[in-house]
Design an enzyme around this catalytic site. Structure first.
Site, PDB file in Angstrom:
ATOM      1  N   LYS A 193      -6.029  -2.008  -1.967  1.00 30.95           N
ATOM      2  CA  LYS A 193      -5.262  -1.282  -0.955  1.00 30.95           C
ATOM      3  C   LYS A 193      -6.148  -0.849   0.218  1.00 30.95           C
ATOM      4  O   LYS A 193      -5.730  -0.950   1.376  1.00 30.95           O
ATOM      5  CB  LYS A 193      -4.559  -0.082  -1.596  1.00 30.95           C
ATOM      6  CG  LYS A 193      -3.402  -0.539  -2.511  1.00 30.95           C
ATOM      7  CD  LYS A 193      -2.911   0.581  -3.392  1.00 30.95           C
ATOM      8  CE  LYS A 193      -1.714   0.165  -4.226  1.00 30.95           C
ATOM      9  NZ  LYS A 193      -1.414   1.115  -5.305  1.00 30.95           N
TER      10      LYS A 193
ATOM     11  N   VAL B 225       0.855  -1.207   0.000  1.00 28.23           N
ATOM     12  CA  VAL B 225       0.000   0.000   0.000  1.00 28.23           C
ATOM     13  C   VAL B 225       0.881   1.245   0.000  1.00 28.23           C
ATOM     14  O   VAL B 225       1.808   1.357   0.808  1.00 28.23           O
ATOM     15  CB  VAL B 225      -0.911   0.052   1.255  1.00 28.23           C
ATOM     16  CG1 VAL B 225      -1.789   1.292   1.232  1.00 28.23           C
ATOM     17  CG2 VAL B 225      -1.768  -1.192   1.363  1.00 28.23           C
TER      18      VAL B 225
HETATM   19  N1  HSE Z   1      -0.048   0.499 -10.179  1.00 28.58           N
HETATM   20  C1  HSE Z   1       0.118   0.883  -8.824  1.00 28.58           C
HETATM   21  C2  HSE Z   1      -0.115   2.379  -8.709  1.00 28.58           C
HETATM   22  C3  HSE Z   1       1.501   0.517  -8.384  1.00 28.58           C
HETATM   23  O1  HSE Z   1      -0.127   3.044  -9.746  1.00 28.58           O
HETATM   24  O2  HSE Z   1      -0.312   2.887  -7.612  1.00 28.58           O
HETATM   25  C4  HSE Z   1       1.773   0.707  -6.912  1.00 28.58           C
HETATM   26  O3  HSE Z   1       0.949  -0.084  -6.118  1.00 28.58           O
END
Ligand code: HSE
Length: 321
Positions: free
Chosen positions: A200, A127
Site C-alpha cells: 500500500k 489502499v
Molecule cells: N487485509 C487487508 C487489511 C485488507 O487488513 O487491511 C484490506 O486491504
C-alpha cells in the site's frame, strides 16, 4: 445499460455485487444509466449463490461478451489476476481492482496498457479499504507537491493491536476473529508481517511522487513480535503501538519504511482503532490532510470499487452524447 463482470466472488467481489443490487436506483440516477452485473467468474462451487445464472468458471465468457465494458478484478494475488487484467485491457475493457499486490507489482505496466487501449485501470480500493485516497491525491490535491505520506494502512493489524490493548485478548484469538470478519488476507502473514502495508505504501508513493518503489525492498517489520508487555510499556509512556507505513521524498529519492511505532496519545493517529485506517498526506500548499475510515472488510472495500466503476461508467455515458 452498462454491463460489468466480477472476477473473484470472495469477500470483496460478493459485496460489490450486493452494492450493485442494493443501491441500483441511486447509482442509476447518479450516472444516468444502470449498472448491471452480467457475469461472475469464480472457479469455486457455491451452494447458496445469490445469482447462480451469472456464474461461470471461464474468464473467456467475459472476453467473448462485447457488451461487458468493465471488469472488476477481486481475485487477489498475482496469478491469474495479472493475465486476466492484461487480457481485459487489451480487449478494450476497463478494469477496476482492489488487488494491492497486483497494483504494487504491475500497476505501472497495466496503467500503460490501459492507456494504449484507451480504457482505464483504476485501483481506489487497493489502499485504505473504503477511504477515498487515490482519487483525492490525483484530483483534489493535485496542485500540491507532496513530500511525505504515512499512516495506518492495514485493518487487520490495527484490529489486533487495539483488541490486545483494550480487551487484553491474545494475538492468535484476535487474528482468527479478524479472519472471520473478512479483514485478513488469505495468508495472514501478509498482514501481520507487514507485506500488505508495504504494497500500500508503494502504491501511495507511486501515485503521490510519481516514483514506484519495489515493495519487496522496503525496510519492513510486522507486529508478530509485539507482546502484551510491549503494549503495557507503551501505555505507561503515554503511547499506543501502531503499524505505520511511511514514504518520504528526500532530495528526489523515495524512502519507505513499515514498522510498529509508539504513537503519543495526543497524535490524531493514536485514536484510530480496530479496523479503521488513517492516512496523512503532507502537501506543500495544503499542509497536512488526514483521511480516515474503515480500512478493510467487504462492504467498505466494495464502496471504493464501485466508486471506480461509477467513474468509468460516467465517462462511457458522456461519450455517447
Ligand atoms: N487485509 C487487508 C487489511 C485488507 O487488513 O487491511 C484490506 O486491504
Amino acid at each position: 445499460m452498462i454491463n460489468i463482470a466480477i472476477i473473484g466472488f470472495g469477500v470483496v467481489g460478493s459485496a460489490t455485487y450486493d452494492v450493485t443490487i442494493q443501491n441500483a436506483e441511486l447509482i442509476k440516477e447518479r450516472i444516468g444509466d444502470s449498472v448491471k452485473v452480467k457475469k461472475i467468474v469464480d472457479v469455486r462451487d457455491f451452494d447458496n449463490h445469490p445469482a447462480p445464472e451469472l456464474l461461470t468458471k471461464n474468464f473467456d465468457d467475459v472476453m467473448n461478451d462485447p457488451t461487458i465494458s468493465i471488469v472488476v478484478e477481486s481475485i487477489g494475488g498475482l496469478r491469474p489476476s495479472y493475465e486476466f487484467t492484461k487480457k481485459a485491457l487489451m480487449g478494450g475493457k476497463s478494469v477496476v481492482t482492489s488487488n494491492k499486490e497486483l497494483v504494487a507489482t504491475h500497476g505501472v505496466e497495466l496503467t500503460e496498457i490501459a492507456k494504449q487501449n484507451k480504457v482505464s485501470y483504476l485501483f481506489e480500493a487497493s489502499v485504505g479499504g473504503g477511504i477515498p485516497i487515490i482519487r483525492p491525491l490525483k484530483q483534489c490535491l493535485a496542485a500540491n507537491e507532496f513530500n511525505e505520506i504515512f499512516g495506518i494502512l492495514n485493518g487487520t493489524t490495527n484490529y489486533i493491536l487495539t483488541q490486545m490493548r483494550e480487551e487484553g485478548r491474545p494475538f492468535a484469538e484476535v487474528l482468527k476473529d479478524a479472519q472471520q470478519k473478512g479483514y485478513a488476507e488469505l495468508n495472514p502473514s501478509a498482514d501481520i508481517d507487514g507485506y500488505d502495508t508495504c504494497r500500500k505504501i508503494c502504491i501511495l508513493s507511486w501515485v503521490a511522487f510519481g516514483k514506484g518503489v519495489d515493495a519487496e525492498k522496503i525496510d519492513r517489520k510486522g507486529i508478530s513480535e509485539i507482546t502484551a508487555k510491549d503494549i503495557e510499556k507503551a501505555k505507561a509512556a503515554g503511547c499506543v503501538i501502531k503499524l505505520i507505513g511511511r514514504a518520504k521524498l528526500i532530495d528526489g529519492e523515495v524512502y519507505c519504511t513499515v514498522a510498529p511505532e509508539a504513537i503519543p496519545l495526543d497524535d490524531p493517529l493514536a485514536i484510530v482503532d480496530n479496523v479503521y485506517n488513517a492516512i496523512v498526506v503532507r502537501g506543500n500548499f495544503v499542509s497536512d490532510v488526514m483521511f480516515y475510515g474503515q480500512g478493510a472488510g467487504g462492504r467498505a472495500t466494495a464502496s471504493a470499487v464501485m466508486s471506480d466503476v461509477i467513474e468509468i461508467a460516467r465517462t462511457i455515458v458522456a461519450s455517447r452524447t
